[in-house]
Each structure stands twice: as structure tokens, then as C-alpha cells.
Design an enzyme around this catalytic site. Sequence first.
Site, mmCIF file in Angstrom:
data_model
loop_
_atom_site.group_PDB
_atom_site.id
_atom_site.type_symbol
_atom_site.label_atom_id
_atom_site.label_comp_id
_atom_site.label_asym_id
_atom_site.label_seq_id
_atom_site.Cartn_x
_atom_site.Cartn_y
_atom_site.Cartn_z
ATOM 1 N N SER A 169 -27.769 83.599 7.753
ATOM 2 C CA SER A 169 -27.581 82.233 7.253
ATOM 3 C C SER A 169 -26.500 81.418 7.942
ATOM 4 O O SER A 169 -26.310 80.250 7.615
ATOM 5 C CB SER A 169 -27.283 82.267 5.750
ATOM 6 O OG SER A 169 -28.461 82.527 5.020
ATOM 7 N N LYS A 225 -19.581 75.055 2.494
ATOM 8 C CA LYS A 225 -20.864 75.368 1.859
ATOM 9 C C LYS A 225 -20.717 75.390 0.343
ATOM 10 O O LYS A 225 -19.739 75.946 -0.179
ATOM 11 C CB LYS A 225 -21.359 76.717 2.373
ATOM 12 C CG LYS A 225 -22.762 77.114 1.920
ATOM 13 C CD LYS A 225 -23.163 78.439 2.575
ATOM 14 C CE LYS A 225 -24.574 78.859 2.189
ATOM 15 N NZ LYS A 225 -24.982 80.104 2.879
ATOM 16 N N SER A 254 -29.294 79.756 5.142
ATOM 17 C CA SER A 254 -29.026 78.979 3.956
ATOM 18 C C SER A 254 -27.924 77.942 4.153
ATOM 19 O O SER A 254 -27.821 77.002 3.384
ATOM 20 C CB SER A 254 -28.643 79.923 2.817
ATOM 21 O OG SER A 254 -27.481 80.667 3.148
#
Lengths: 414, 414
Positions: free
Chosen positions: A154, A61, A130
Site C-alpha cells: 500500500s 494517511k 491503500s
Amino acid sequence: MQSLRDILARIARGETTPAGALAVSQARIAALEPRIQAFASRPDTLQPGEGPLAGVACGVKDIIDTADLPTMMGSPIYAGWRPRADAPIVMALKAAGATVAGKTHTTAFAFLDPAPTFNPHDPAASPGGSSAGSAAAVAAGMIPLAIGTQTGGSVIRPASYCGVAAIKPSYALLPTVGVKPFSWSLDTLGLMAATADDAGLALAAIAGRPELDAPAASLKGLRIGLHLQDYAGAPEPASATALERFRELATDAGAVLVPHDGPAALAEAFHAHGPLQDYEATQALAWEYAHHREALPPKLQAYLDTAQAVTPAQYDEARRRSRRGRDAARAFFAEVDVVATFAAPGEAPDSRDSTGDSRFNRLWTLLGVPCATVPVARGPRGLPTGVQVITGFGRDEQAIAVAKAIENLVARAG
Amino acid sequence: MQSLRDILARIARGETTPAGALAVSQARIAALEPRIQAFASRPDTLQPGEGPLAGVACGVKDIIDTADLPTMMGSPIYAGWRPRADAPIVMALKAAGATVAGKTHTTAFAFLDPAPTFNPHDPAASPGGSSAGSAAAVAAGMIPLAIGTQTGGSVIRPASYCGVAAIKPSYALLPTVGVKPFSWSLDTLGLMAATADDAGLALAAIAGRPELDAPAASLKGLRIGLHLQDYAGAPEPASATALERFRELATDAGAVLVPHDGPAALAEAFHAHGPLQDYEATQALAWEYAHHREALPPKLQAYLDTAQAVTPAQYDEARRRSRRGRDAARAFFAEVDVVATFAAPGEAPDSRDSTGDSRFNRLWTLLGVPCATVPVARGPRGLPTGVQVITGFGRDEQAIAVAKAIENLVARAG
């Protein structure tokens, strides 16, 4: 999807090599990336490492520091930003032999404004957030493993929306050093993979805890608390159906399912998540807010505008409620072996304007307890929907073992 | 030393301006820096801010991110390194009106290899560590305020060695986002100033908690536990004398001093500090160790070589002991209002090769409870020596109020 355990087995049998496995991932990325938009940046070539995960291409990420790829936080404020050092989680990946296949798209600073990523199951649906790129890259079969982070929901939510397995381990089992903070009491790293079996294998190797590569649990006699989280509102039909399907499968396998509401301290802890996150986020993003407010996307901008109002006294009260919630959770998880609940409110939102809602994930993030999700059903729009299993703090092995048992039941039921 | 409260009072009375106060600090830095070596980098000019601390020049330890000054971690590995953003603590300083006067020297990555800084009281003595530049800059009268960090005893110890006041607040009262981690369960920001009164004033403004600018406590009837930390070994004569002087002053002022050993869980928590820090440090510095081991100074290199041996199981046990220690501390701090103990083993070491020992600070850092130190005596070599007062978690106001009472007694006794 690419199965991590299959890849390693084929390497072990000499049917492929780590470089060959990485070449497959690289080819799939090249073919699918134009449609999925999972990556914010990628290296030119993938070099195999040495270790138990050699040959495994992993997405990271893009709020996680990397020394040799930009770390852009989903925001133009960090366009081209190159940290000095790899975050410890990246070092742990590499030490286990895995190869960073690229930085995966995140919503800006891991908040609610959508990332450019598409849901592989439906280009009109949200991949969630996210950790959107991480979930979509695994779901599309580009890579067998991805790292995400969860402050509300997330990791578990985008995994459920994209139909992949995920594990959010106990708080701080994986170090968040070098991960852009949003709310340091809540921020937790997690793993996404094709199956809970793959995720457990990877987590064991990365954390240096071999016991986490646990065999599937026997559900016979297992006490499973069905926890509907009434304080978080009602689920949509897709998630209600998914939990019901789980209940049937687990009951047939001999588990003892009991409705289990939990003490009032849990509901209070759920409501503490808001002020806790608000107060910490205004501090964590103080520089960005003061110097680049206009460059923040609209939802984050509005959120930070409002969050400034939380006082130290409200924050202290939220911390006290969190502690009481964690104390209560110890008793809660002594009564049942595992809690099962919704992984998300429903199937993926039918618009890419929303990343969905973390309301069924927040409490467990705040409690710091391990959460796993595996897909169990399809919603009315045909999208995969997961169930969430949760155990007590530090019982990550059990969360993985039960998630594996569920995915075996789902596979057998077809 | 420069008194922060005096500076603000003179500004309020119109006897100087924020710019004038900063010019005084700047001039003292220019005069004394060649002898003290407190700063790793400094801005060309000091611009006054707006807010309650306008006119206050503040030193910031050089493991704390700043966008407009390098952040070099006391290591050539980070020579000239420029982070993208200010850490939240720097933003909070600026929001309160303070001006960053420079980045203060730290031992490399806040470990034990000495910084280049000199102790203003004796050029042959150590200023302590790891927040050496912060303590020395305040002690030399260059600046009225400095920020340090403490993982073992890196705020309280150098403050005691340099004869300044310091406050290490409750864990996470000040956010460590943007502070280079060494051990994330332990790393805590703290403040150094000429007096506890100054430190309390500054902490109140920076944290947005006005109650921390507390008046001096009345010691009449206050239950003070004298805690000798036998599990940490014996103090040197200087620290024994300092604690005895404190006992006499506090008793004369009406406090009720009782020997107070604490439960066994505290000693167990003390011994948990080692494996906890070891395990986290190997992860926090994984990139530096893997890529730049030869550039690490000898003590840190040897420490990380050894610390690799700590297993996840040992770490988990250390975390459990930490939690039991924190639970025990809640009961402990219900029996007495305040605990008093040594701030350091003795006066500053007589060699600049050692930064001293954190053994009387470690437990309290691990417990996350507020600690304050003020100088109370001189050691055999004439160097200032502090006492340490400690309160329960979240009772920072009381720690400050008691420290202020002690410094008033010391001042009155002359």
C-alpha cells in the site's frame, strides 16, 4: 512535483520562508484538490514548525491518529472520529518541523475498496491503494511529502501508479503506535515524495537517523539480484519493460546484475502472507465486523467473511514460515547487495474500481526489509511505472542510496 | 477467591445461571470495592453473554480500549476518555461469553507510580503493578478472571504479590491492538485467576485454542531447569524460600531438577530490555510527554526525561541482542522442558509507595516466552509468594500444564 530538498534549500538561502513554502503548498492544494480528491480533512491554516523540515507540508494517511484533525479510516463508522493523541509518527513529523497539511484519503481500513482519490496522470486510472491520497497529493504537486502505510503493497504500489518515489523502511523503524491496525505483524509506515532523495532526507529527519540522508550509491561493481518473483505470477508488459530499463541503466553504470531466484523459503513466506494477514485482520477489526458489518464496503466485508475460517494452527504455521523466511532473507541478502524487482504488476489499472494488486510487494512487507521505488519508465497507456529495490533488514540507508542512484540515471537518460 | 471452573460447573449442573453467577460477582464487588479500590469504572449492571465463559465476570485493565466504558490509562490526561471501539481482547472475551465487570486500576500508563488499589492480604502492602486492580480484584474474590498487561513484569509480579495465578502467554498470542502501548516490542497481555487451572481454561476459550485448557502435567521425569537469574541480582528470603519449596515438591513428584544458568546471550538480552523499552516508550508516549508532561506522575516523568537520551544506535543494538537472546532461548529450551525461577524479588513491598521490581520477569517478557505463576509459600510477613515457570516460545500449553501440576502439589501438601 514539489521538491522537498529544493524547498529547504530556498529557505536556507533566504529566497523563501517556512511560512512562504507552506503558502505555496496550501495554494496548490486549493487549486488541485477539487480535481484530485486527495484529502479527507485539512486544517484551516498551515503553521510552520521549527526544525530541519520547517516549511514542509506533509500529508498523513487517514488511518493515523491526529489529535487536532479527524481520523476517519476511510469509513463512515469513524465519521468525525477525533482521537485523543497524535500518533508518534505525527509527533515525529512535528518535532522535525514539518506541518500536517491534511489527512489523506485511504481505502476503508486500508483494504481494497477504492478511495475517492483520482490519479493525477489519468482521471480514468486508479491511483492505487491503500495510501491513495498520499501518493496522489505528492504526484499532483500539492505537497512535497506524505505518510502512508503498507500491509501488502500500500505504499510502493500507489507510488508506482502515481509516478512518485517511496520508501517503506524496515519493519518498526517508524512506530505504528496510533495507526489503525489491519495486520500487526505486517503493518509498516512509509514515505512518499517527489524523489528518493527527498524521501531519504525526510526519513532521516523524522527517524532521527541522519545517515539515512545518504548520498547516491555508486553502482560500479554493486551486486544486484534480479528477482522475478515467479511465485507471484507474471508481470504485465509495463512492469517487465520498467525492470528491463532498470537493468540496462544499471548495467551501463557498472552494476553486476545476476538473475537471483532466492531459496524456496522465500516462496513459502510469500504464501504465508495470506493466512497471517487474514487471522490478524479478523481480530484487528473484530469490533467493526461485529457491530458495523453492513457499513463495511463490499470487498472488505467479503474478505472478513472468508478470513474468519483461518484457524490458530494455520496462523501459527504462517508465523513459522515467516520466521524461516526472515532467516533465509539474511542469507539471501548476503549473496547480493540489493534485489531489484517489479514495484507493481504494471501501470495503474485503467478503472477506478480496482486499486491494483500487491503481489510483488507482499513478501518484502512480511520479511520486514526496506523497499524503495522510483519511476523508471512509461507503460503502454503512458502512465509512470516504477522499479522496486530492496535490501536486507536494517539496511535502509543502502536502499535509499541505490534508489537515488537509479533516479539520477533515469534523469540523465531523459 | 472465586473459581472460574467451579462457576462453570455449577452453571452446567443447573445449580446457578450465568446471571446468577454474575450477581454473586457483582455483590462481592459492591461489598469489597470500598476496601480494595480495584476498579476505575464499572457498568451499572452485568449482562450475561453466550459461550463457554457465560457467567464469568472479568476485569479489564484500564489501558485496554472499551467502547462502552471509559479508558483512562491511570492518568488525568485521559479522564473520561471513551475510545470508539473495543480492543480485540475485549471482543474475544465477549465472544467467549464473558462479561466485562469493570475496568481495573492501572498504574499511570502501566509504569511504576502506584495505583490506588490495596493488596487484599495487607492494606499496608503494595498490590504490585502495573496490573494492580486486576490482581487485587481476583485475589479479593470479587471476580474470577482479569486481564492485565506486562512490559517488564506487570502480570506475573502483582499476581505473586496478591497470591493469585497468572499466565503471560507467548508474545502476540493475544493481540495488543487497542491496548495503550508503552513498548511495542515487549507489551504482552496476560490473564489472572484464582488458579492456573482457571487461567488455562479462560485462555483456551479467549484465544480459541482448546488445547490450552490442558490437564496438569506429570512431573515424573520432567527436566526442570532451576534458573536463578544471577544477572538480575539476588532474591529476598521469601522468594528464595518459595523456589526451594517448589524444588522439594517437584523433586518428590519425580521431576529432575538441574541448576541451569543459560548462555551468556540471555544475560545480554536481559540488559537489552532497558534501552529497548526506553526508546520505544519515549515514542509511544510522545504526545503525552510533549503536551501534558506536568500531568505525568513523578516516576514516569523522571523516567521519560532520562529515556530521551537513548539513541537509535543503542536501540538497534538492543534489538539485535533481543534477537540473539531469542535464538539462544530456542537452544536453551531444548535442553530442559521447563525453567523455574522467582516470580518476584520477594513478598509484596511493605509500602504502597513502591509497586516492586520486575527484574526477575523482564528477560522472559523480552524473549516472548510463556510464563506462569502460582503461589507456593508465605513470606516472613505472611504474604503469598509465587514461583514462575517458563517454557519455550509457543509452548503455552506446557507452561499451563506444569503450573497446574505445581498448584496441585501445593494444595495436597497443604
